[in-house]
Every structure is written in C-alpha cells, then in structure tokens.
Design an enzyme around this catalytic site. Structure first.
Site, PDB file in Angstrom:
ATOM      1  N   TYR A 172       0.818  -1.213   0.000  1.00 33.68           N
ATOM      2  CA  TYR A 172       0.000   0.000   0.000  1.00 33.68           C
ATOM      3  C   TYR A 172       0.856   1.270   0.000  1.00 33.68           C
ATOM      4  CZ  TYR A 172      -4.055  -2.949   1.113  1.00 33.68           C
ATOM      5  OH  TYR A 172      -5.049  -3.905   1.094  1.00 33.68           O
ATOM      6  N   LYS A 192       3.466 -15.365   1.592  1.00 35.52           N
ATOM      7  CA  LYS A 192       3.387 -16.050   0.303  1.00 35.52           C
ATOM      8  C   LYS A 192       4.832 -16.287  -0.133  1.00 35.52           C
ATOM      9  CE  LYS A 192       0.855 -17.575  -3.164  1.00 35.52           C
ATOM     10  NZ  LYS A 192       0.051 -18.789  -3.055  1.00 35.52           N
ATOM     11  N   ASP A 228      -3.042 -18.187   0.851  1.00 27.89           N
ATOM     12  CA  ASP A 228      -4.204 -18.849   0.238  1.00 27.89           C
ATOM     13  C   ASP A 228      -4.725 -19.955   1.153  1.00 27.89           C
ATOM     14  OD1 ASP A 228      -1.699 -19.867  -0.324  1.00 27.89           O
ATOM     15  OD2 ASP A 228      -2.223 -20.654  -2.296  1.00 27.89           O
ATOM     16  N   ASP A 246      -5.326  -7.002   5.719  1.00 30.66           N
ATOM     17  CA  ASP A 246      -6.532  -6.265   5.356  1.00 30.66           C
ATOM     18  C   ASP A 246      -7.628  -7.266   4.953  1.00 30.66           C
ATOM     19  OD1 ASP A 246      -8.224  -4.244   4.651  1.00 30.66           O
ATOM     20  OD2 ASP A 246      -7.098  -3.568   2.905  1.00 30.66           O
ATOM     21  N   ASP A 295     -10.946  -9.036   7.455  1.00 31.06           N
ATOM     22  CA  ASP A 295     -12.358  -8.887   7.072  1.00 31.06           C
ATOM     23  C   ASP A 295     -13.038 -10.251   7.005  1.00 31.06           C
ATOM     24  OD1 ASP A 295     -12.257  -6.149   6.881  1.00 31.06           O
ATOM     25  OD2 ASP A 295     -13.270  -6.072   4.946  1.00 31.06           O
TER      26      ASP A 295
END
Ligand code: NAD
Length: 357
Positions: free
Chosen positions: A140, A191, A224, A248, A252
């Site tokens: 970001y 990852k 994943d 992020d 959620d």
C-alpha cells in the site's frame, strides 16, 4: 489525576452516528476519570470544509492526544475525486503521520451471536483470534507505484511490495508479545513460495522467534491456505501476524466469522501514538438512517481505555455492558436473526450506557 486527551474524528457516513454513541460512553467514563474530548476533521467531510481529507490541524491534534478515536471515512460523493484527496487518503495519511505500524484486530464470537454467523454454530462458537496486521508499509505504501502508458499504447499499472528487516522485526515483536498474554501461539502468514519480499518476512519472523520468544509456538502458513483454514477450522488460530494487504483481507474474512462487521473493534498502535476505530467503513447504504450498529465503536473505546489510557477497569465494564445488552436480546439489524425485533443506533448506545449505570 492527570487529564487524558482523546481526539475524536467522526469522519463520514455512519461515522457521525456511531461516534455520537461512543461519546455517550466517553461521557460516562468522564464522570470517573478526567477526560478532555477534542473533535477534529478527517475524510470527505474534512475535504468539503478545508480542501484536504487530512488537515494539518488534525495531525497536530492527533500527536498531542493520548489516543485518537475514529468513526469511518468515505462515500460515493467523493469517489470521482483525484486519489490524492479522496477520503481514504486521510486515513492512510493519519496512520503514516502518527507512525501507526501495528493493527490489532480481534475476532471474537459472542455466544449470544453464534447463530448470526453465516457459518455453522459449531464451527464459530468459541472463536478468539487476534489478527496482527502490519500497517505502515508493504504494497500500500511501496514505491514506485502508478499507471503509465507504454510506447505500444497499452497502459500498465504497478505497485511495489517492500519490507525492511526492521519493519518486520517490530511487527513480529508485537505479535509475540500479544501471544504471550493469550494462548501463546503465533501463525505467520505470507506467500514465501512466490514473493521474495515475504520470503524475507518468514526469515525475519523466524529469527525474532528464535532469539527472544522460545515460549511461543510459531507456525507459518501461505495466505491462500490461511484464507481457506479460516473458513474450514478457525478455532486453530490464536494470533495471526501478516503483511498489510494480506491482513486487510484476512481480518475482514475473520470478522464475518463473528456474525457482523458491526461488532469488531481495532487498534492501530505506534511507538508514541494510538488510534482506535471499528473495522467497518462508512456504510453509505445505511448512512443517515439511524440503523448502524455502534457496538464496534463502543468496543473500540474499551480497547482504547485498556491499551492507551490505563483504564482496564472501565474497559472491562464497557465490554460487560455490551455483553449485557446482547443478553437482553437487543439487536441492531445487522446482528438480528430473521424476524427478530431490531433497535436503532441511538437506542443501542443508550442501552449500553444504561447497562453501565
Ligand atoms: P463498509 O464497511 O462501509 O460496508 C460494508 C457493508 O457492511 C455494508 O452493507 C454496510 O451497510 C455494512 N455495515 C458496515 N458497518 C456497519 C455497522 N456498523 N452496522 C451495520 N452494518 C454495517 O464497506 P464498503 O461498503 O466497502 O465501503 C464503504 C465506504 O467506506 C467506502 O468509501 C470505503 O472506502 C470506506 N471504508 C472506510 C473504512 C474506514 O474508514 N476505516 C474501512 C473500509 C471502507
């Protein structure tokens, strides 16, 4: 007794409504502790009044306060603005200006709401996860970023994923320290199989663990798989530590396990400053209708009392009051089962204050 200053930033949409309810709880606390409540501008509301989503005055107020309480920012009326002045820039900006690099997002299922989850009750009952999300670096914020036009006329969008060792070390320390006060298990999500940057993430988290936290159980998981495991068997997790973007998204997903995004609080911590906010946004679809659930914001106040204001007793009282109103069967629309009667934002805030009194 020294005065504690709290900067309140209602922001946009339901931010105004939920902060009004949180202020009722602050007024209750103000009878027990000397609180100085200051209100400031952020987001689209700030843009409309000052031409910027993050006025300099707000940054100064935030740095001077013991803690910041934020509602939410954003709304459809500001979506056509240039990225640099969109409401969300105000949020990213204040996190950066206050040096807030550690985002704590608890996902806990209230027994009274276990039926409100879209997952089976036996899967979600008893969930108590803390997502520790890196907040001030990663993709970001990485440079270079942008959209460019190539010589062949195609356009190319690009962002940069970057982490330094010190950025990883400090968030790893926060995660291990958090786990020490809980079930002493940390799952680091990356990852590393395809992204070099998160290969470094994995190496540094492992080094911090080996050096200082042998009492904590550390595991690693690809993002994943973590997304899948959160839905399959969420109770396996205690503390999850991860990068800005993965955190992020996963937080959620974790929030929905609990039934509603309207129940979840968060803390964003730096070495000097701290900001507390519900994890949801400004909910333009219900803004101004008095329907929003204020409990995530009220629970953010409890988190603020505990982490920044040295008021653990008041924090516990607020948490117990929230539990008590749920026991009474009071529900805003987002946490009600089909056919259950519902109450509005202000009535829920009043019920919490009544339970506190
Ligand atoms: P959102 O969280 O605002 O809403 C998602 C859904 O959840 C909506 O249906 C909404 O009605 C519902 N909801 C959210 N909070 C609720 C509450 N307290 N009570 C009851 N229902 C609630 O996410 P979105 O729709 O993707 O984004 C809307 C705006 O908010 C956008 O402009 C976005 O950029 C912004 N946003 C801001 C923040 C923040 O301020 N921290 C976070 C996320 C999104």
């Amino acid at each position: 007794m020294s005065t504690k200053t709290i900067l309140v930033l209602p922001g946009d949409g339901i931010g105004q409504e939920i902060i009004a309810e949180a202020r009722k709880v602050l007024a209750w606390a103000g009878k027990r502790v000397d609180l100085n409540i200051v209100e400031g501008l952020i987001g689209g509301t700030a843009y409309d009044l000052t031409g910027t989503p993050l006025p300099e005055e707000t940054v100064i107020q935030g740095k001077e306060a013991h803690a910041v309480l934020l509602g939410a920012v954003g709304g459809t009326q500001w979506e056509s603005l240039d990225y640099s002045v969109r409401p969300e820039r105000g949020l990213l900006g204040i996190r950066k200006e206050l040096g807030l690099y550690c985002n704590l997002r608890p996902a806990k299922v209230y027994p009274q709401l276990a039926d409100a989850s879209t997952l089976k009750k036996e899967v979600v009952s008893g969930i108590d996860i803390m997502v520790v999300r890196e907040l001030s670096s990663g993709i970001y914020f990485g440079e270079p970023k942008g959209i460019e036009t190539l010589p062949n006329g195609q356009r190319r969008g690009f962002n940069t994923l970057t982490y330094t060792t010190s950025e990883i070390e400090r968030i790893a320390v926060r995660a291990f320290e958090t786990a020490r006060k809980r079930q002493k298990r940390v799952c680091s999500v990356d990852k590393a199989n395809v992204l070099e940057c998160t290969e470094l993430w994995r190496q540094v988290v492992t080094e911090v663990h080996a050096k200082s936290y042998p009492d904590i159980e550390l595991s690693h998981m690809y993002v994943d798989n973590a997304a899948m495991q959160l839905i399959r068997n969420p109770k396996q997790f205690d503390v999850i530590v991860t990068t800005n973007m993965f955190g992020d998204i996963l937080s959620d997903a974790a929030s929905m396990l609990t039934g509603s995004i309207g129940m979840l609080q968060s803390a964003s911590l730096g070495d000097k400053c701290a900001l507390y906010e519900p994890i949801h946004g400004s909910a333009p679809d219900i803004a101004g209708k008095g329907l929003a659930n204020p409990l995530a914001t009220i629970l953010s106040v409890a988190m603020m009392f505990r982490h920044s204001l040295d008021m653990p007793q008041e924090a516990q009282m607020v948490e117990e009051a929230v539990s008590a109103v749920l026991d009474q069967g009071l529900r805003t629309a987002d946490i009600a089962m089909a056919g259950e009667p519902t109450i509005g934002t202000a009535a829920m805030g009043d019920a919490v204050v009544a339970a506190l009194s």
